[in-house]
Write a protein that holds these residues in place. Structure first.
Motif, PDB file in Angstrom:
ATOM      1  N   LEU A 119       1.352   5.668  10.488  1.00  0.00           N
ATOM      2  CA  LEU A 119       2.511   5.643   9.597  1.00  0.00           C
ATOM      3  C   LEU A 119       3.663   6.508  10.110  1.00  0.00           C
ATOM      4  N   ARG A 120       3.403   7.350  11.116  1.00  0.00           N
ATOM      5  CA  ARG A 120       4.475   8.182  11.670  1.00  0.00           C
ATOM      6  C   ARG A 120       5.513   7.361  12.423  1.00  0.00           C
ATOM      7  N   LYS A 121       5.225   6.090  12.662  1.00  0.00           N
ATOM      8  CA  LYS A 121       6.216   5.217  13.308  1.00  0.00           C
ATOM      9  C   LYS A 121       7.391   4.928  12.370  1.00  0.00           C
ATOM     10  N   ILE A 122       7.182   5.081  11.073  1.00  0.00           N
ATOM     11  CA  ILE A 122       8.262   4.860  10.107  1.00  0.00           C
ATOM     12  C   ILE A 122       9.220   6.041  10.190  1.00  0.00           C
ATOM     13  N   LYS A 123      10.490   5.750  10.392  1.00  0.00           N
ATOM     14  CA  LYS A 123      11.513   6.799  10.506  1.00  0.00           C
ATOM     15  C   LYS A 123      11.637   7.524   9.168  1.00  0.00           C
ATOM     16  N   GLY A 124      11.645   8.848   9.220  1.00  0.00           N
ATOM     17  CA  GLY A 124      11.762   9.653   8.018  1.00  0.00           C
ATOM     18  C   GLY A 124      10.430  10.037   7.409  1.00  0.00           C
ATOM     19  N   ARG A 140      -1.854   2.040   5.472  1.00  0.00           N
ATOM     20  CA  ARG A 140      -1.498   0.829   6.227  1.00  0.00           C
ATOM     21  C   ARG A 140      -0.057   0.433   5.949  1.00  0.00           C
ATOM     22  N   PHE A 141       0.571  -0.212   6.944  1.00  0.00           N
ATOM     23  CA  PHE A 141       1.944  -0.703   6.792  1.00  0.00           C
ATOM     24  C   PHE A 141       2.025  -1.758   5.687  1.00  0.00           C
ATOM     25  N   GLU A 142       0.964  -2.558   5.550  1.00  0.00           N
ATOM     26  CA  GLU A 142       0.971  -3.615   4.538  1.00  0.00           C
ATOM     27  C   GLU A 142       1.071  -3.036   3.124  1.00  0.00           C
ATOM     28  N   GLN A 143       0.455  -1.886   2.905  1.00  0.00           N
ATOM     29  CA  GLN A 143       0.522  -1.260   1.587  1.00  0.00           C
ATOM     30  C   GLN A 143       1.964  -0.855   1.257  1.00  0.00           C
ATOM     31  N   ILE A 144       2.641  -0.269   2.227  1.00  0.00           N
ATOM     32  CA  ILE A 144       4.026   0.169   2.000  1.00  0.00           C
ATOM     33  C   ILE A 144       4.941  -1.049   1.873  1.00  0.00           C
ATOM     34  N   ALA A 145       4.700  -2.091   2.689  1.00  0.00           N
ATOM     35  CA  ALA A 145       5.535  -3.293   2.652  1.00  0.00           C
ATOM     36  C   ALA A 145       5.422  -4.004   1.309  1.00  0.00           C
ATOM     37  N   ALA A 146       4.327  -3.820   0.602  1.00  0.00           N
ATOM     38  CA  ALA A 146       4.124  -4.501  -0.677  1.00  0.00           C
ATOM     39  C   ALA A 146       4.678  -3.712  -1.866  1.00  0.00           C
ATOM     40  N   TRP A 147       5.274  -2.545  -1.632  1.00  0.00           N
ATOM     41  CA  TRP A 147       5.797  -1.737  -2.732  1.00  0.00           C
ATOM     42  C   TRP A 147       6.956  -2.445  -3.430  1.00  0.00           C
ATOM     43  N   THR A 148       6.986  -2.318  -4.755  1.00  0.00           N
ATOM     44  CA  THR A 148       8.091  -2.832  -5.561  1.00  0.00           C
ATOM     45  C   THR A 148       8.947  -1.636  -6.000  1.00  0.00           C
ATOM     46  N   GLU A 149      10.024  -1.927  -6.713  1.00  0.00           N
ATOM     47  CA  GLU A 149      10.887  -0.853  -7.218  1.00  0.00           C
ATOM     48  C   GLU A 149      10.107   0.048  -8.181  1.00  0.00           C
ATOM     49  N   ALA A 150       9.249  -0.547  -8.985  1.00  0.00           N
ATOM     50  CA  ALA A 150       8.430   0.238  -9.919  1.00  0.00           C
ATOM     51  C   ALA A 150       7.470   1.148  -9.153  1.00  0.00           C
ATOM     52  N   ASP A 151       6.899   0.626  -8.056  1.00  0.00           N
ATOM     53  CA  ASP A 151       6.014   1.448  -7.231  1.00  0.00           C
ATOM     54  C   ASP A 151       6.776   2.619  -6.625  1.00  0.00           C
ATOM     55  N   LEU A 152       8.010   2.371  -6.178  1.00  0.00           N
ATOM     56  CA  LEU A 152       8.823   3.441  -5.595  1.00  0.00           C
ATOM     57  C   LEU A 152       9.173   4.498  -6.647  1.00  0.00           C
ATOM     58  N   ASP A 153       9.448   4.060  -7.876  1.00  0.00           N
ATOM     59  CA  ASP A 153       9.735   5.012  -8.952  1.00  0.00           C
ATOM     60  C   ASP A 153       8.516   5.882  -9.245  1.00  0.00           C
ATOM     61  N   GLU A 154       7.346   5.254  -9.281  1.00  0.00           N
ATOM     62  CA  GLU A 154       6.110   6.001  -9.538  1.00  0.00           C
ATOM     63  C   GLU A 154       5.825   6.976  -8.397  1.00  0.00           C
ATOM     64  N   ALA A 175       8.281  -0.926   7.091  1.00  0.00           N
ATOM     65  CA  ALA A 175       6.859  -1.280   7.066  1.00  0.00           C
ATOM     66  C   ALA A 175       6.666  -2.785   7.195  1.00  0.00           C
ATOM     67  N   ARG A 176       7.572  -3.602   6.617  1.00  0.00           N
ATOM     68  CA  ARG A 176       7.452  -5.056   6.754  1.00  0.00           C
ATOM     69  C   ARG A 176       7.576  -5.458   8.218  1.00  0.00           C
ATOM     70  N   LEU A 177       8.560  -4.887   8.904  1.00  0.00           N
ATOM     71  CA  LEU A 177       8.748  -5.230  10.318  1.00  0.00           C
ATOM     72  C   LEU A 177       7.575  -4.739  11.172  1.00  0.00           C
ATOM     73  N   LEU A 178       7.078  -3.533  10.886  1.00  0.00           N
ATOM     74  CA  LEU A 178       5.951  -3.006  11.667  1.00  0.00           C
ATOM     75  C   LEU A 178       4.657  -3.755  11.354  1.00  0.00           C
ATOM     76  N   ALA A 179       4.456  -4.157  10.101  1.00  0.00           N
ATOM     77  CA  ALA A 179       3.247  -4.899   9.733  1.00  0.00           C
ATOM     78  C   ALA A 179       3.234  -6.279  10.386  1.00  0.00           C
ATOM     79  N   SER A 180       4.423  -6.881  10.516  1.00  0.00           N
ATOM     80  CA  SER A 180       4.482  -8.205  11.144  1.00  0.00           C
ATOM     81  C   SER A 180       4.408  -8.104  12.664  1.00  0.00           C
ATOM     82  N   GLY A 181       4.566  -6.919  13.214  1.00  0.00           N
ATOM     83  CA  GLY A 181       4.495  -6.740  14.662  1.00  0.00           C
ATOM     84  C   GLY A 181       5.796  -7.069  15.375  1.00  0.00           C
ATOM     85  N   ASP A 182       6.880  -7.237  14.654  1.00  0.00           N
ATOM     86  CA  ASP A 182       8.180  -7.589  15.227  1.00  0.00           C
ATOM     87  C   ASP A 182       8.906  -6.305  15.644  1.00  0.00           C
ATOM     88  N   THR A 183       8.480  -5.753  16.785  1.00  0.00           N
ATOM     89  CA  THR A 183       9.078  -4.491  17.240  1.00  0.00           C
ATOM     90  C   THR A 183      10.514  -4.678  17.709  1.00  0.00           C
TER      91      THR A 183
END
Length: 193
Positions: A119-124, A140-154, A175-183
């Motif tokens: 997860l350190r590949k994510i900037k910030g 996992r990147f997939e977990q972060i990519a699936a976050w909604t606005e409500a998840d971010l608030d929580e 996370a969406r870009l890293l999970a898909s492998g589109d570097t």
């Protein structure tokens, strides 16, 4: 007439300015002091006035203290209770197990690959934030990519000083870009990995 005698007018003006300066500068300066008072000029009267304070006894010396003070009647029976309570409290503290650590220790580089994505590949997202996310079960990147606005608030409520960081640094999009492998798309938008 002025054009023929302009030099005389300039000299007269300069002489007038010099005289005015001399008059005003001298008037604004305070008069020199002829007598400078000294502490010793006051004479013997102040010393005599202060001598009275030295000759009198201090107020505390006017009272006589009792020779022996008797303790209250209950002091003998209650004397050791404080020590007993202190020992019992220390025993209770020693018996209690330390609370579990809320933020896990920073994992080794090999452990993150076995447990989930790096997860350190994510900037910030630094090491402290990484350990905080791992303690929340996010690896996992997939977990972060699936976050909604409500998840971010929580999540902001749990991040403390880091609140708002996931939105500011676009973690979900990264996370969406890293999970898909589109570097290529990731590096084009967020910079080199």
């Amino acid at each position: 007439m002025i054009s023929a005698n302009w030099l005389i007018f300039v000299v007269a003006l300069l002489v007038g300015i010099a005289i005015a300066y001399w008059l005003f500068a001298r008037a604004s300066r305070p008069a020199p002091r002829q007598h400078r008072p000294d502490v010793l000029d006051e004479g013997a009267a102040p010393a005599q006035r202060n001598q009275a304070l030295l000759d009198d006894a201090p107020p505390a010396a006017q009272f006589t203290a009792p020779v022996h003070i008797d303790p209250p009647a209950m002091a003998g029976t209650m004397a050791g209770i404080g020590e007993v309570i202190a020992v019992a409290a220390q025993e209770e503290v020693d018996a209690v197990k330390p609370p579990p650590q809320t933020i896990a220790a920073e994992p080794e580089a090999g452990e993150t690959a076995a447990e989930g994505d790096d997860l350190r590949k994510i900037k910030g997202l630094g090491p402290k934030m990484l350990t905080l996310l791992q303690s929340l079960g996010i690896t996992r990147f997939e977990q972060i990519a699936a976050w909604t606005e409500a998840d971010l608030d929580e999540l902001d409520g749990k991040l403390g000083a880091f609140a708002g960081r996931p939105r500011r640094d676009s973690w979900v999009e990264q996370a969406r870009l890293l999970a898909s492998g589109d570097t290529g798309a990731y590096e084009g938008k967020f910079g080199k990995l």
